[in-house]
Design a protein around this motif. Structure first.
Motif, short mmCIF file in Angstrom:
data_model
loop_
_atom_site.label_atom_id
_atom_site.label_comp_id
_atom_site.label_asym_id
_atom_site.label_seq_id
_atom_site.Cartn_x
_atom_site.Cartn_y
_atom_site.Cartn_z
N SER A 165 -63.34 -12.15 -71.80
CA SER A 165 -63.47 -12.21 -73.25
C SER A 165 -63.34 -13.65 -73.77
O SER A 165 -64.02 -14.03 -74.73
N ALA A 166 -62.50 -14.45 -73.14
CA ALA A 166 -62.38 -15.86 -73.53
C ALA A 166 -63.66 -16.62 -73.22
O ALA A 166 -64.13 -17.42 -74.03
N THR A 167 -64.26 -16.33 -72.06
CA THR A 167 -65.51 -16.99 -71.68
C THR A 167 -66.63 -16.58 -72.63
O THR A 167 -67.42 -17.42 -73.05
N GLN A 168 -66.68 -15.31 -72.99
CA GLN A 168 -67.70 -14.84 -73.92
C GLN A 168 -67.49 -15.43 -75.31
O GLN A 168 -68.46 -15.70 -76.02
N ALA A 169 -66.25 -15.65 -75.70
CA ALA A 169 -65.98 -16.26 -77.01
C ALA A 169 -66.46 -17.71 -77.04
O ALA A 169 -66.87 -18.20 -78.10
N VAL B 115 -65.13 -22.70 -64.53
CA VAL B 115 -65.97 -23.35 -63.52
C VAL B 115 -67.20 -22.48 -63.33
O VAL B 115 -67.10 -21.29 -63.05
N THR B 116 -68.38 -23.09 -63.47
CA THR B 116 -69.63 -22.34 -63.34
C THR B 116 -70.18 -22.45 -61.92
O THR B 116 -69.77 -23.31 -61.14
N LYS B 117 -71.12 -21.58 -61.62
CA LYS B 117 -71.78 -21.61 -60.32
C LYS B 117 -72.66 -22.86 -60.24
O LYS B 117 -73.22 -23.31 -61.24
N THR B 118 -72.82 -23.38 -59.02
CA THR B 118 -73.74 -24.48 -58.83
C THR B 118 -75.17 -23.94 -58.86
O THR B 118 -75.39 -22.73 -58.80
N VAL B 119 -76.13 -24.83 -58.92
CA VAL B 119 -77.53 -24.40 -58.95
C VAL B 119 -77.88 -23.66 -57.66
O VAL B 119 -78.58 -22.65 -57.68
N ALA B 120 -77.35 -24.13 -56.53
CA ALA B 120 -77.62 -23.45 -55.26
C ALA B 120 -77.03 -22.04 -55.26
O ALA B 120 -77.65 -21.10 -54.76
N GLN B 121 -75.84 -21.87 -55.83
CA GLN B 121 -75.23 -20.54 -55.91
C GLN B 121 -76.02 -19.64 -56.85
O GLN B 121 -76.17 -18.45 -56.60
N GLN B 122 -76.54 -20.20 -57.94
CA GLN B 122 -77.34 -19.40 -58.86
C GLN B 122 -78.63 -18.95 -58.21
O GLN B 122 -79.07 -17.81 -58.40
N LYS B 123 -79.25 -19.83 -57.43
CA LYS B 123 -80.50 -19.47 -56.76
C LYS B 123 -80.29 -18.39 -55.71
O LYS B 123 -81.19 -17.63 -55.40
N ALA B 124 -79.08 -18.31 -55.16
CA ALA B 124 -78.79 -17.33 -54.11
C ALA B 124 -78.58 -15.91 -54.66
O ALA B 124 -78.60 -14.95 -53.90
N THR B 125 -78.42 -15.78 -55.98
CA THR B 125 -78.20 -14.44 -56.54
C THR B 125 -79.50 -13.64 -56.52
O THR B 125 -80.60 -14.19 -56.49
N LYS B 126 -79.35 -12.32 -56.55
CA LYS B 126 -80.51 -11.43 -56.45
C LYS B 126 -81.44 -11.54 -57.65
O LYS B 126 -82.66 -11.48 -57.50
N ASP B 127 -80.89 -11.66 -58.82
CA ASP B 127 -81.71 -11.63 -60.03
C ASP B 127 -82.13 -13.01 -60.54
O ASP B 127 -82.59 -13.13 -61.66
N TYR B 128 -82.02 -14.05 -59.72
CA TYR B 128 -82.36 -15.39 -60.17
C TYR B 128 -83.84 -15.51 -60.52
O TYR B 128 -84.19 -16.05 -61.57
N ALA B 129 -84.70 -14.97 -59.68
CA ALA B 129 -86.14 -15.06 -59.94
C ALA B 129 -86.50 -14.33 -61.23
O ALA B 129 -87.34 -14.81 -62.02
N ALA B 130 -85.88 -13.20 -61.49
CA ALA B 130 -86.16 -12.45 -62.72
C ALA B 130 -85.69 -13.23 -63.95
O ALA B 130 -86.36 -13.24 -64.99
N LYS B 131 -84.54 -13.90 -63.84
CA LYS B 131 -84.04 -14.70 -64.96
C LYS B 131 -84.97 -15.87 -65.26
O LYS B 131 -85.26 -16.16 -66.42
N PHE C 257 -70.68 -17.73 -64.71
CA PHE C 257 -69.25 -17.88 -64.42
C PHE C 257 -69.01 -17.75 -62.92
O PHE C 257 -69.54 -16.86 -62.26
N HIS C 258 -68.20 -18.66 -62.37
CA HIS C 258 -67.83 -18.58 -60.95
C HIS C 258 -66.35 -18.22 -60.82
O HIS C 258 -66.01 -17.25 -60.17
N PHE C 259 -65.48 -19.01 -61.44
CA PHE C 259 -64.05 -18.72 -61.51
C PHE C 259 -63.45 -19.58 -62.61
O PHE C 259 -64.16 -20.36 -63.23
N ALA C 260 -62.17 -19.41 -62.87
CA ALA C 260 -61.50 -20.21 -63.88
C ALA C 260 -60.14 -20.65 -63.35
O ALA C 260 -59.52 -19.96 -62.54
#
Length: 146
Positions: free
Chosen positions: A59-63, A104-120, A72-75
């Motif tokens: 909720s803090a991240t969404q705010a 702390v957000t995901k790196t670009v490499a971590q974002q590309k590794a997710t399943k829905d990256y191409a759809a995004k 989001f990766h971790f905080a």
């Protein structure tokens, strides 16, 4: 008596205690944000409510930003809600009043590794194309009516 606070505006007695009780009864907490390598911003807290959106890291991240929640990766959290400071936590961690959070957000490499990256990426490109298309149609209409 329960649920009562004795105050005196004239003598400025118990005003701080009354304010603290009001925050407690409303279920509000203050969470301060921090950027990496910079001191926390203690001037403008993010105010969270237990009754509305919750008092978790999610909720803090969404705010702060809805887009930030998607990457989001971790905080890191400093404060009373952790066993040691800083503590690495996830979205479900429950915050307490006056905690400090660094997201702390995901790196670009971590974002590309997710399943829905191409759809995004495709959805973003489609949105940009629609904006360009609407802008050029609006531009043509303006020119033709002149």
């Amino acid at each position: 008596e329960p649920h009562s606070v004795v105050v005196s505006v004239h003598h400025k007695l118990n005003l701080d205690y009354m304010l603290a009780k009001m925050w407690e009864y409303m279920g509000l907490i203050r969470v301060y944000t921090k950027r990496r390598g910079i001191a926390p911003d203690l001037e403008e807290p993010v105010v969270l409510s237990d009754q509305r959106d919750g008092i978790t890291v999610a909720s803090a991240t969404q705010a702060v930003s809805k887009e930030l929640l998607a990457v989001f990766h971790f905080a890191y959290v400093w404060g009373r809600s952790t066993k040691h400071s800083p503590q690495r936590v996830g979205l479900a961690h429950v915050l307490q009043d006056e905690d400090v959070i660094q997201i702390v957000t995901k790196t670009v490499a971590q974002q590309k590794a997710t399943k829905d990256y191409a759809a995004k990426v495709q959805a973003y490109n489609d949105m940009v194309a629609e904006k360009r298309k609407a802008r050029t149609k609006a531009g043509r209409k303006k020119r033709s009516t002149g």
